[in-house]
Motif scaffolding. Structure first.
Motif, PDB file in Angstrom:
ATOM      1  N   ASP A 133       0.902  -1.223  -0.107  1.00 22.93           N
ATOM      2  CA  ASP A 133       0.266  -0.103  -0.074  1.00 22.93           C
ATOM      3  C   ASP A 133       0.917   1.250   0.085  1.00 22.93           C
ATOM      4  OD1 ASP A 133      -2.492  -1.273   0.069  1.00 22.93           O
ATOM      5  OD2 ASP A 133      -2.726  -1.384   2.092  1.00 22.93           O
ATOM      6  N   GLN A 134       1.998   1.224   0.561  1.00 20.72           N
ATOM      7  CA  GLN A 134       2.810   2.423   0.687  1.00 20.72           C
ATOM      8  C   GLN A 134       3.444   2.642  -0.667  1.00 20.72           C
ATOM      9  OE1 GLN A 134       5.103   0.844   4.251  1.00 20.72           O
ATOM     10  NE2 GLN A 134       5.418   3.044   4.621  1.00 20.72           N
ATOM     11  N   VAL A 135       3.896   1.628  -1.661  1.00 23.32           N
ATOM     12  CA  VAL A 135       4.247   1.713  -2.916  1.00 23.32           C
ATOM     13  C   VAL A 135       3.356   2.193  -3.650  1.00 23.32           C
ATOM     14  CG1 VAL A 135       4.993   0.408  -4.821  1.00 23.32           C
ATOM     15  CG2 VAL A 135       5.775  -0.171  -2.430  1.00 23.32           C
ATOM     16  N   ILE A 136       1.860   1.859  -3.671  1.00 26.29           N
ATOM     17  CA  ILE A 136       0.717   2.255  -4.438  1.00 26.29           C
ATOM     18  C   ILE A 136       0.663   3.796  -4.148  1.00 26.29           C
ATOM     19  CG2 ILE A 136      -1.603   2.334  -4.706  1.00 26.29           C
ATOM     20  CD1 ILE A 136      -1.630  -0.601  -4.043  1.00 26.29           C
ATOM     21  N   ALA A 137       0.730   4.188  -2.834  1.00 23.99           N
ATOM     22  CA  ALA A 137       0.485   5.489  -2.427  1.00 23.99           C
ATOM     23  C   ALA A 137       1.782   6.429  -2.997  1.00 23.99           C
ATOM     24  CB  ALA A 137       0.646   5.689  -1.208  1.00 23.99           C
ATOM     25  N   GLY A 138       2.934   5.785  -3.008  1.00 25.42           N
ATOM     26  CA  GLY A 138       4.240   6.506  -3.595  1.00 25.42           C
ATOM     27  C   GLY A 138       3.911   6.760  -5.149  1.00 25.42           C
ATOM     28  N   TYR A 139       3.527   5.822  -5.889  1.00 25.76           N
ATOM     29  CA  TYR A 139       3.070   5.799  -7.284  1.00 25.76           C
ATOM     30  C   TYR A 139       2.152   7.115  -7.681  1.00 25.76           C
ATOM     31  CZ  TYR A 139       5.622   2.028  -9.599  1.00 25.76           C
ATOM     32  OH  TYR A 139       6.794   1.210 -10.214  1.00 25.76           O
ATOM     33  N   GLU A 140       0.939   6.919  -6.768  1.00 17.59           N
ATOM     34  CA  GLU A 140      -0.145   7.796  -7.041  1.00 17.59           C
ATOM     35  C   GLU A 140       0.500   9.239  -6.702  1.00 17.59           C
ATOM     36  OE1 GLU A 140      -3.882   4.946  -5.862  1.00 17.59           O
ATOM     37  OE2 GLU A 140      -2.988   5.959  -4.422  1.00 17.59           O
ATOM     38  N   ALA A 141       1.381   9.472  -5.867  1.00 21.63           N
ATOM     39  CA  ALA A 141       1.937  10.971  -5.557  1.00 21.63           C
ATOM     40  C   ALA A 141       2.479  11.355  -6.795  1.00 21.63           C
ATOM     41  CB  ALA A 141       2.531  10.781  -4.310  1.00 21.63           C
ATOM     42  N   GLN A 142       3.351  10.713  -7.233  1.00 23.35           N
ATOM     43  CA  GLN A 142       4.043  10.867  -8.343  1.00 23.35           C
ATOM     44  C   GLN A 142       3.226  11.135  -9.625  1.00 23.35           C
ATOM     45  OE1 GLN A 142       7.874   9.489  -9.230  1.00 23.35           O
ATOM     46  NE2 GLN A 142       8.552   9.787  -7.130  1.00 23.35           N
ATOM     47  N   MET A 143       2.371  10.294 -10.055  1.00 21.04           N
ATOM     48  CA  MET A 143       1.302  10.237 -10.926  1.00 21.04           C
ATOM     49  C   MET A 143       0.504  11.652 -11.011  1.00 21.04           C
ATOM     50  SD  MET A 143      -0.594   6.433 -11.319  1.00 21.04           S
ATOM     51  CE  MET A 143      -1.830   6.943 -12.495  1.00 21.04           C
ATOM     52  N   ALA A 144      -0.262  11.781  -9.711  1.00 22.99           N
ATOM     53  CA  ALA A 144      -0.829  12.991  -9.734  1.00 22.99           C
ATOM     54  C   ALA A 144      -0.021  14.482  -9.853  1.00 22.99           C
ATOM     55  CB  ALA A 144      -1.473  13.229  -8.228  1.00 22.99           C
ATOM     56  N   ALA A 145       1.180  14.470  -9.731  1.00 27.15           N
ATOM     57  CA  ALA A 145       2.095  15.648  -9.711  1.00 27.15           C
ATOM     58  C   ALA A 145       2.393  15.687 -11.491  1.00 27.15           C
ATOM     59  CB  ALA A 145       3.461  15.440  -8.976  1.00 27.15           C
ATOM     60  N   ILE A 146       2.569  14.830 -12.044  1.00 33.29           N
ATOM     61  CA  ILE A 146       3.089  14.758 -13.657  1.00 33.29           C
ATOM     62  C   ILE A 146       1.682  15.110 -14.117  1.00 33.29           C
ATOM     63  CG2 ILE A 146       3.764  13.411 -15.367  1.00 33.29           C
ATOM     64  CD1 ILE A 146       5.649  11.871 -13.296  1.00 33.29           C
ATOM     65  N   GLU A 147       0.631  14.378 -14.149  1.00 35.72           N
ATOM     66  CA  GLU A 147      -0.775  14.552 -14.749  1.00 35.72           C
ATOM     67  C   GLU A 147      -1.177  15.939 -14.694  1.00 35.72           C
ATOM     68  OE1 GLU A 147      -2.432   9.889 -15.605  1.00 35.72           O
ATOM     69  OE2 GLU A 147      -3.015  11.106 -13.785  1.00 35.72           O
ATOM     70  N   LYS A 148      -0.916  16.428 -13.512  1.00 35.08           N
ATOM     71  CA  LYS A 148      -1.306  17.854 -13.332  1.00 35.08           C
ATOM     72  C   LYS A 148      -0.653  18.712 -14.124  1.00 35.08           C
ATOM     73  CE  LYS A 148      -1.656  21.440  -9.565  1.00 35.08           C
ATOM     74  NZ  LYS A 148      -1.408  21.710  -8.061  1.00 35.08           N
ATOM     75  N   LEU A 149       0.643  18.446 -14.662  1.00 27.59           N
ATOM     76  CA  LEU A 149       1.293  19.439 -15.641  1.00 27.59           C
ATOM     77  C   LEU A 149       0.890  18.910 -17.085  1.00 27.59           C
ATOM     78  CD1 LEU A 149       4.876  19.102 -13.938  1.00 27.59           C
ATOM     79  CD2 LEU A 149       3.295  21.105 -13.827  1.00 27.59           C
ATOM     80  N   GLY A 150       0.090  17.869 -17.260  1.00 30.96           N
ATOM     81  CA  GLY A 150      -0.451  17.435 -18.787  1.00 30.96           C
ATOM     82  C   GLY A 150       0.473  16.414 -19.150  1.00 30.96           C
ATOM     83  N   GLY A 151       1.428  15.751 -18.182  1.00 38.19           N
ATOM     84  CA  GLY A 151       2.531  14.709 -18.784  1.00 38.19           C
ATOM     85  C   GLY A 151       1.881  13.611 -18.925  1.00 38.19           C
ATOM     86  N   LYS A 152       2.554  12.693 -19.871  1.00 37.89           N
ATOM     87  CA  LYS A 152       2.069  11.373 -20.069  1.00 37.89           C
ATOM     88  C   LYS A 152       3.142  10.597 -19.318  1.00 37.89           C
ATOM     89  CE  LYS A 152       2.791   7.667 -23.840  1.00 37.89           C
ATOM     90  NZ  LYS A 152       2.688   7.744 -25.244  1.00 37.89           N
ATOM     91  N   LEU A 153       2.723   9.355 -18.873  1.00 36.91           N
ATOM     92  CA  LEU A 153       3.522   8.751 -17.816  1.00 36.91           C
ATOM     93  C   LEU A 153       4.279   7.425 -18.340  1.00 36.91           C
ATOM     94  CD1 LEU A 153       0.868   8.290 -14.917  1.00 36.91           C
ATOM     95  CD2 LEU A 153       2.478  10.169 -15.330  1.00 36.91           C
ATOM     96  N   ILE A 154       5.407   7.447 -17.974  1.00 39.26           N
ATOM     97  CA  ILE A 154       6.503   6.232 -18.228  1.00 39.26           C
ATOM     98  C   ILE A 154       6.574   5.671 -16.747  1.00 39.26           C
ATOM     99  CG2 ILE A 154       8.535   5.208 -18.598  1.00 39.26           C
ATOM    100  CD1 ILE A 154       9.218   7.467 -20.550  1.00 39.26           C
ATOM    101  N   VAL A 155       5.712   4.710 -16.272  1.00 36.35           N
ATOM    102  CA  VAL A 155       5.682   4.049 -14.983  1.00 36.35           C
ATOM    103  C   VAL A 155       6.839   3.305 -14.672  1.00 36.35           C
ATOM    104  CG1 VAL A 155       4.493   2.632 -13.431  1.00 36.35           C
ATOM    105  CG2 VAL A 155       3.205   3.851 -15.175  1.00 36.35           C
ATOM    106  N   MET A 156       7.771   3.779 -14.218  1.00 34.31           N
ATOM    107  CA  MET A 156       9.163   3.373 -14.043  1.00 34.31           C
ATOM    108  C   MET A 156       9.211   2.204 -13.097  1.00 34.31           C
ATOM    109  SD  MET A 156      11.202   6.913 -13.616  1.00 34.31           S
ATOM    110  CE  MET A 156      13.132   6.088 -13.360  1.00 34.31           C
ATOM    111  N   ALA A 157       9.902   1.138 -13.195  1.00 31.31           N
ATOM    112  CA  ALA A 157      10.041  -0.102 -12.220  1.00 31.31           C
ATOM    113  C   ALA A 157      10.614   0.575 -10.906  1.00 31.31           C
ATOM    114  CB  ALA A 157      11.186  -1.067 -12.700  1.00 31.31           C
TER     115      ALA A 157
END
Length: 395
Positions: A133-157
């Motif tokens: 769950d901590q990993v999921i929350a970590g990903y979600e935090a970065q997703m939200a920040a990048i998508e707020k800028l209009g960015g396309k995601l590369i979901v890194m390992a």
């Protein structure tokens, strides 16, 4: 007059080397490709910053963004804030987000410019991560920040996920959550442990075939949310096997810096176009950008022989830059940028210019010449002599 230099030989002596290659002509503007091609771009350190370089990060923003403009002008996309930018190896998350913001802003000057940005969990303190769950929350935090800028995601390992996952089910749970809420199709990222030892056993198994089955199952469950997957295993047969099993329309982005030329050219397998070729998301394209652009332009025109004639000679250079320990390849990429005049110094975030020997860099110089990617031979020669002098080798 021929340009000559005394370079260290394998036996530790000096030998005269004379430049033999000729820089490639810059490709004509407006090239169109029949492959999607991202260059994972490096960052330029600020050598004048008053910091402790092993502990802190200082970026020369103007020169860093200027290099991205160079890549876009050649028709290449930018894979931003990836491992080539020393993500997790000197570049922290807050600086990565600023890099992503600046890159997206600059891309607006280039209609159609491609930018995809690395989204990971590297802001988490590994020792504090105990649950999925901590990993999921970590990903979600970065997703939200990048998508707020209009960015396309590369979901890194994720190093954190590799650390806490107990098997494939944990990977399925994390990626199901991330993909379900992504605003636009993402690029997945499978980085082998030769690039990052902390990622050993990714997808829940040290058996590559079993790991591939898990990754393919995740993609098959969310085909509309996956633009493609970048794999960096340095094993062309594994890449070909996986791309033939991808759902229709899901791309294989080669991350194979040893075999990219033949993987991009493709084998024409099957009726599904994405099964017979690889697109590209490569760190080496940073170092050989003009050659990559020219070769892709020829490929788009059906000139396969010219494609291989341009790109083939770069493969020995790439194999040298990415030689074990592969994670130190960034040093060779930045060295090439310095030789070619894209930055005024050979200084790296985290002091990583010290990760390769003078012998290694001398051989890189020879191979770059053979690949015709020293775009300003006189400048490259002057800078190589400067490096040699710093190591006590006077000409």
């Amino acid at each position: 007059m021929p340009l000559s230099i005394q370079l260290p030989a394998a036996n530790g002596t000096l030998a005269t080397y004379t430049l033999r290659g000729a820089p490639l002509a810059r490709p004509a503007p407006g090239l169109t490709f029949n492959r999607i091609a991202y260059s994972a771009a490096h960052v330029v350190a600020d050598p004048l910053a008053a910091i402790d370089p092993w502990l802190q990060c200082a970026i020369d923003w103007d020169t860093t963004i200027a290099y991205r403009r160079h890549l876009w002008s050649l028709g290449l996309g930018v894979a931003e804030a990836m491992d080539t930018a020393q993500r997790g190896m000197g570049l922290d998350w807050s600086t990565s987000l600023e890099l992503i913001r600046r890159s997206l802003d600059a891309a607006r000057d280039y209609p159609g410019a491609l930018v995809a940005s690395g989204c990971g969990t590297d802001h988490l303190v590994l020792d504090d991560v105990k649950t999925v769950d901590q990993v999921i929350a970590g990903y979600e935090a970065q997703m939200a920040a990048i998508e707020k800028l209009g960015g396309k995601l590369i979901v890194m390992a994720s190093r954190a996920l590799a650390r806490v996952a107990t098997g494939p089910a944990d990977y399925e749970r994390v990626y199901d959550r991330i993909l379900s809420q992504a605003k636009q199709p993402v690029v997945l990222h499978w980085l082998g442990d030769m690039f990052d030892p902390a990622l050993a056993g990714y997808w829940g198994s040290t058996d590559t075939d079993a790991a591939m089955d898990t990754a393919l199952g995740i993609i098959a469950a969310h085909p509309s949310k996956v633009d493609g997957i970048k794999i960096s295993l340095l094993d062309k047969d594994k890449e070909i096997a996986m791309r033939r099993r991808l759902p229709a329309g899901v791309r294989m982005y080669t991350g194979d810096d040893f075999n990219y030329a033949e993987l991009i050219a493709g084998d024409g397998h099957g009726s599904e176009p994405t099964h017979g070729k690889s697109d590209a998301l490569l760190g080496i394209f940073d170092a050989i950008a003009p050659a990559a652009s020219a070769a892709l332009g020829e490929l788009a025109q059906g000139n396969l022989e010219k494609f291989h004639a341009i790109l083939g000679p770069t493969v020995p250079l790439s194999r040298h830059i990415f030689a074990a320990p592969t994670r130190f390849y960034k040093t060779g990429v930045v060295f090439m940028a310095w030789l070619n005049g894209h930055q005024s110094h050979f200084t790296m975030v985290g002091g990583q210019q010290s990760t390769r020997s003078l012998q290694h860099l001398a051989e890189l110089f020879r191979l770059a010449d053979a690949a015709n990617v020293l775009v300003q031979p006189e400048l490259a020669m002057h800078r190589m002599k400067t490096l040699l002098a710093m190591h006590g080798v006077d000409q």
